[in-house]
Design a protein around this motif. Sequence first.
Motif, PDB file in Angstrom:
ATOM      1  N   LYS A  23      12.358  65.625 -34.221  1.00 34.78           N
ATOM      2  CA  LYS A  23      12.569  65.617 -32.806  1.00 34.78           C
ATOM      3  C   LYS A  23      11.379  64.995 -32.003  1.00 34.78           C
ATOM      4  CE  LYS A  23      14.276  68.549 -29.015  1.00 34.78           C
ATOM      5  NZ  LYS A  23      14.260  69.835 -28.555  1.00 34.78           N
ATOM      6  N   PHE A  24      11.533  64.188 -31.131  1.00 34.60           N
ATOM      7  CA  PHE A  24      10.511  63.610 -30.448  1.00 34.60           C
ATOM      8  C   PHE A  24      10.787  63.495 -28.848  1.00 34.60           C
ATOM      9  CE2 PHE A  24      13.543  60.081 -31.076  1.00 34.60           C
ATOM     10  CZ  PHE A  24      13.413  59.485 -30.129  1.00 34.60           C
ATOM     11  N   GLY A  25       9.574  63.042 -28.386  1.00 30.46           N
ATOM     12  CA  GLY A  25       9.821  63.053 -27.018  1.00 30.46           C
ATOM     13  C   GLY A  25       8.463  62.096 -26.271  1.00 30.46           C
ATOM     14  N   TYR A  26       8.410  61.905 -25.066  1.00 32.47           N
ATOM     15  CA  TYR A  26       7.190  61.324 -24.717  1.00 32.47           C
ATOM     16  C   TYR A  26       6.666  61.927 -23.317  1.00 32.47           C
ATOM     17  CZ  TYR A  26      10.509  58.661 -21.643  1.00 32.47           C
ATOM     18  OH  TYR A  26      11.571  58.312 -20.419  1.00 32.47           O
ATOM     19  N   VAL A  27       5.686  61.852 -23.011  1.00 29.85           N
ATOM     20  CA  VAL A  27       4.700  62.000 -21.607  1.00 29.85           C
ATOM     21  C   VAL A  27       4.143  60.958 -21.262  1.00 29.85           C
ATOM     22  CG1 VAL A  27       3.151  63.605 -20.880  1.00 29.85           C
ATOM     23  CG2 VAL A  27       4.467  64.398 -22.822  1.00 29.85           C
ATOM     24  N   ASP A  28       4.069  60.763 -19.977  1.00 33.61           N
ATOM     25  CA  ASP A  28       3.360  59.781 -19.186  1.00 33.61           C
ATOM     26  C   ASP A  28       1.712  60.522 -18.513  1.00 33.61           C
ATOM     27  OD1 ASP A  28       2.151  57.826 -17.217  1.00 33.61           O
ATOM     28  OD2 ASP A  28       4.123  57.451 -16.875  1.00 33.61           O
ATOM     29  N   THR A  29       1.019  60.447 -19.569  1.00 38.14           N
ATOM     30  CA  THR A  29      -0.336  61.028 -19.223  1.00 38.14           C
ATOM     31  C   THR A  29      -1.033  60.431 -18.105  1.00 38.14           C
ATOM     32  OG1 THR A  29      -1.588  59.758 -20.814  1.00 38.14           O
ATOM     33  CG2 THR A  29      -0.761  61.798 -21.749  1.00 38.14           C
ATOM     34  N   GLU A 128      -4.010  69.709 -24.468  1.00 40.76           N
ATOM     35  CA  GLU A 128      -3.440  71.253 -24.781  1.00 40.76           C
ATOM     36  C   GLU A 128      -2.253  71.365 -24.061  1.00 40.76           C
ATOM     37  OE1 GLU A 128      -6.827  73.422 -23.269  1.00 40.76           O
ATOM     38  OE2 GLU A 128      -8.115  72.663 -24.938  1.00 40.76           O
ATOM     39  N   ALA A 129      -1.732  70.956 -23.031  1.00 36.49           N
ATOM     40  CA  ALA A 129      -0.555  71.513 -22.381  1.00 36.49           C
ATOM     41  C   ALA A 129       0.536  70.614 -23.214  1.00 36.49           C
ATOM     42  CB  ALA A 129      -0.573  70.886 -20.897  1.00 36.49           C
ATOM     43  N   VAL A 130       0.198  69.366 -23.466  1.00 30.38           N
ATOM     44  CA  VAL A 130       1.284  68.641 -24.415  1.00 30.38           C
ATOM     45  C   VAL A 130       1.539  69.217 -25.467  1.00 30.38           C
ATOM     46  CG1 VAL A 130       1.602  66.333 -25.570  1.00 30.38           C
ATOM     47  CG2 VAL A 130       0.900  66.271 -23.431  1.00 30.38           C
ATOM     48  N   GLU A 131       0.474  69.800 -26.307  1.00 24.66           N
ATOM     49  CA  GLU A 131       0.690  70.519 -27.691  1.00 24.66           C
ATOM     50  C   GLU A 131       1.667  71.812 -27.398  1.00 24.66           C
ATOM     51  OE1 GLU A 131      -2.043  72.615 -30.984  1.00 24.66           O
ATOM     52  OE2 GLU A 131      -3.070  71.224 -29.582  1.00 24.66           O
ATOM     53  N   ARG A 132       1.333  72.542 -26.333  1.00 28.11           N
ATOM     54  CA  ARG A 132       2.288  73.642 -25.973  1.00 28.11           C
ATOM     55  C   ARG A 132       3.586  73.330 -25.819  1.00 28.11           C
ATOM     56  NH1 ARG A 132      -2.468  75.122 -22.957  1.00 28.11           N
ATOM     57  NH2 ARG A 132      -1.465  74.524 -21.203  1.00 28.11           N
ATOM     58  N   VAL A 133       3.820  72.237 -24.915  1.00 27.41           N
ATOM     59  CA  VAL A 133       5.266  71.893 -24.717  1.00 27.41           C
ATOM     60  C   VAL A 133       5.776  71.243 -25.899  1.00 27.41           C
ATOM     61  CG1 VAL A 133       6.457  70.037 -23.504  1.00 27.41           C
ATOM     62  CG2 VAL A 133       4.695  71.274 -22.286  1.00 27.41           C
ATOM     63  N   ALA A 134       5.083  70.682 -26.896  1.00 30.39           N
ATOM     64  CA  ALA A 134       5.538  70.138 -27.976  1.00 30.39           C
ATOM     65  C   ALA A 134       6.216  71.343 -28.901  1.00 30.39           C
ATOM     66  CB  ALA A 134       4.787  69.200 -28.762  1.00 30.39           C
ATOM     67  N   LYS A 135       5.177  72.259 -28.963  1.00 31.08           N
ATOM     68  CA  LYS A 135       5.658  73.544 -29.860  1.00 31.08           C
ATOM     69  C   LYS A 135       6.570  74.241 -29.347  1.00 31.08           C
ATOM     70  CE  LYS A 135       1.170  73.873 -31.898  1.00 31.08           C
ATOM     71  NZ  LYS A 135      -0.131  74.853 -32.116  1.00 31.08           N
ATOM     72  N   ASN A 136       6.729  74.624 -27.888  1.00 28.91           N
ATOM     73  CA  ASN A 136       8.085  75.243 -27.168  1.00 28.91           C
ATOM     74  C   ASN A 136       9.115  74.494 -27.371  1.00 28.91           C
ATOM     75  OD1 ASN A 136       6.174  77.103 -26.416  1.00 28.91           O
ATOM     76  ND2 ASN A 136       5.873  76.416 -24.655  1.00 28.91           N
ATOM     77  N   ASN A 137       9.215  73.262 -27.564  1.00 24.76           N
ATOM     78  CA  ASN A 137      10.365  72.227 -27.458  1.00 24.76           C
ATOM     79  C   ASN A 137      10.519  71.786 -28.837  1.00 24.76           C
ATOM     80  OD1 ASN A 137      11.413  72.023 -24.666  1.00 24.76           O
ATOM     81  ND2 ASN A 137       9.202  71.779 -24.407  1.00 24.76           N
ATOM     82  N   ARG A 138       9.890  72.333 -29.943  1.00 26.03           N
ATOM     83  CA  ARG A 138       9.966  71.914 -31.319  1.00 26.03           C
ATOM     84  C   ARG A 138       9.766  70.498 -31.598  1.00 26.03           C
ATOM     85  NH1 ARG A 138      14.082  76.536 -31.956  1.00 26.03           N
ATOM     86  NH2 ARG A 138      12.611  78.323 -32.598  1.00 26.03           N
ATOM     87  N   LEU A 139       9.023  69.748 -30.780  1.00 28.23           N
ATOM     88  CA  LEU A 139       8.775  68.433 -31.166  1.00 28.23           C
ATOM     89  C   LEU A 139       7.862  68.065 -32.354  1.00 28.23           C
ATOM     90  CD1 LEU A 139       8.431  67.381 -27.379  1.00 28.23           C
ATOM     91  CD2 LEU A 139      10.460  67.031 -28.714  1.00 28.23           C
ATOM     92  N   LEU A 165       3.383  68.921 -16.501  1.00 22.50           N
ATOM     93  CA  LEU A 165       3.162  69.303 -15.185  1.00 22.50           C
ATOM     94  C   LEU A 165       3.311  70.779 -15.000  1.00 22.50           C
ATOM     95  CD1 LEU A 165       4.063  65.992 -13.204  1.00 22.50           C
ATOM     96  CD2 LEU A 165       1.963  66.527 -13.621  1.00 22.50           C
ATOM     97  N   GLU A 166       4.447  70.924 -15.381  1.00 26.40           N
ATOM     98  CA  GLU A 166       4.590  72.471 -15.129  1.00 26.40           C
ATOM     99  C   GLU A 166       3.599  73.451 -15.981  1.00 26.40           C
ATOM    100  OE1 GLU A 166       8.471  75.361 -16.341  1.00 26.40           O
ATOM    101  OE2 GLU A 166       9.034  73.727 -15.278  1.00 26.40           O
ATOM    102  N   GLU A 167       3.536  73.134 -17.133  1.00 31.11           N
ATOM    103  CA  GLU A 167       2.550  73.584 -18.010  1.00 31.11           C
ATOM    104  C   GLU A 167       1.051  73.985 -17.145  1.00 31.11           C
ATOM    105  OE1 GLU A 167       1.509  76.082 -21.241  1.00 31.11           O
ATOM    106  OE2 GLU A 167       3.528  75.119 -20.947  1.00 31.11           O
ATOM    107  N   LEU A 168       0.701  72.781 -16.782  1.00 29.36           N
ATOM    108  CA  LEU A 168      -0.596  72.605 -16.110  1.00 29.36           C
ATOM    109  C   LEU A 168      -0.643  73.467 -14.748  1.00 29.36           C
ATOM    110  CD1 LEU A 168      -1.499  69.114 -16.998  1.00 29.36           C
ATOM    111  CD2 LEU A 168      -2.652  71.142 -17.602  1.00 29.36           C
ATOM    112  N   GLY A 169       0.733  73.851 -14.422  1.00 30.59           N
ATOM    113  CA  GLY A 169       0.848  74.652 -12.951  1.00 30.59           C
ATOM    114  C   GLY A 169       0.660  73.546 -11.867  1.00 30.59           C
ATOM    115  N   LEU A 170       1.254  72.599 -11.913  1.00 30.17           N
ATOM    116  CA  LEU A 170       1.258  71.301 -10.941  1.00 30.17           C
ATOM    117  C   LEU A 170       2.563  71.293 -10.304  1.00 30.17           C
ATOM    118  CD1 LEU A 170      -0.939  68.743 -12.742  1.00 30.17           C
ATOM    119  CD2 LEU A 170      -1.764  70.234 -10.907  1.00 30.17           C
TER     120      LEU A 170
END
Length: 178
Positions: A23-29, A128-139, A165-170
């Motif tokens: 499973k994959f995804g992308y993020v616009d850092t 770190e937020a990307v890593e948490r999101v990836a783990k939470n979404n099993r990416l 963004l949500e993980e960073l509280g934005l």
Amino acid sequence: MKKSALLVFCLFLFAISNTFAQKFGYVDTEYVLSRMPEYKEAQAEIEKLARGWETEIQGMYKKVEEMEAALQAEEVLLTAEMSAERRQEIDREWKEVKEYQKQIFGFDGLYFLKKKELVKPVQDQVFEAVERVAKNNRLQIVFDKSGDLVMIYTDPIHDYTDYVLEELGLGENQESSN
């Protein structure tokens, strides 16, 4: 018998292919960073420092240019030896100015180091937020849409920028990051 063996074999292949599916995804850092106040503050600080250094270096260049103009104006009155000494001094000043400019804006210069010092902690927060999101979404794979990776097509269903963004509280995103 052959049909049941074929059916079992097909089911086995299907199970294996699902097991190895990633499973994959992308993020616009770049977009995420642009929404972070800490990043904006770091960028403003870096720009302020750069403007100060540029002004200082421009002043140094102007001083040497004035020395050259003075030499040209007085050269007819100077002996060859005096003219050569002044030329050496001007050449030494040019060398110092260029060396100083290299120390500030060159590879591993003060500008680069200061930028790294101020921006890296913010980038670390994003990663770190990307890593948490990836783990939470099993990416298994997350691409950076803003990087050098060229993506000809991206299905928005795989865009996890808002989760980061949500993980960073934005907060909620009103505009699309695509």
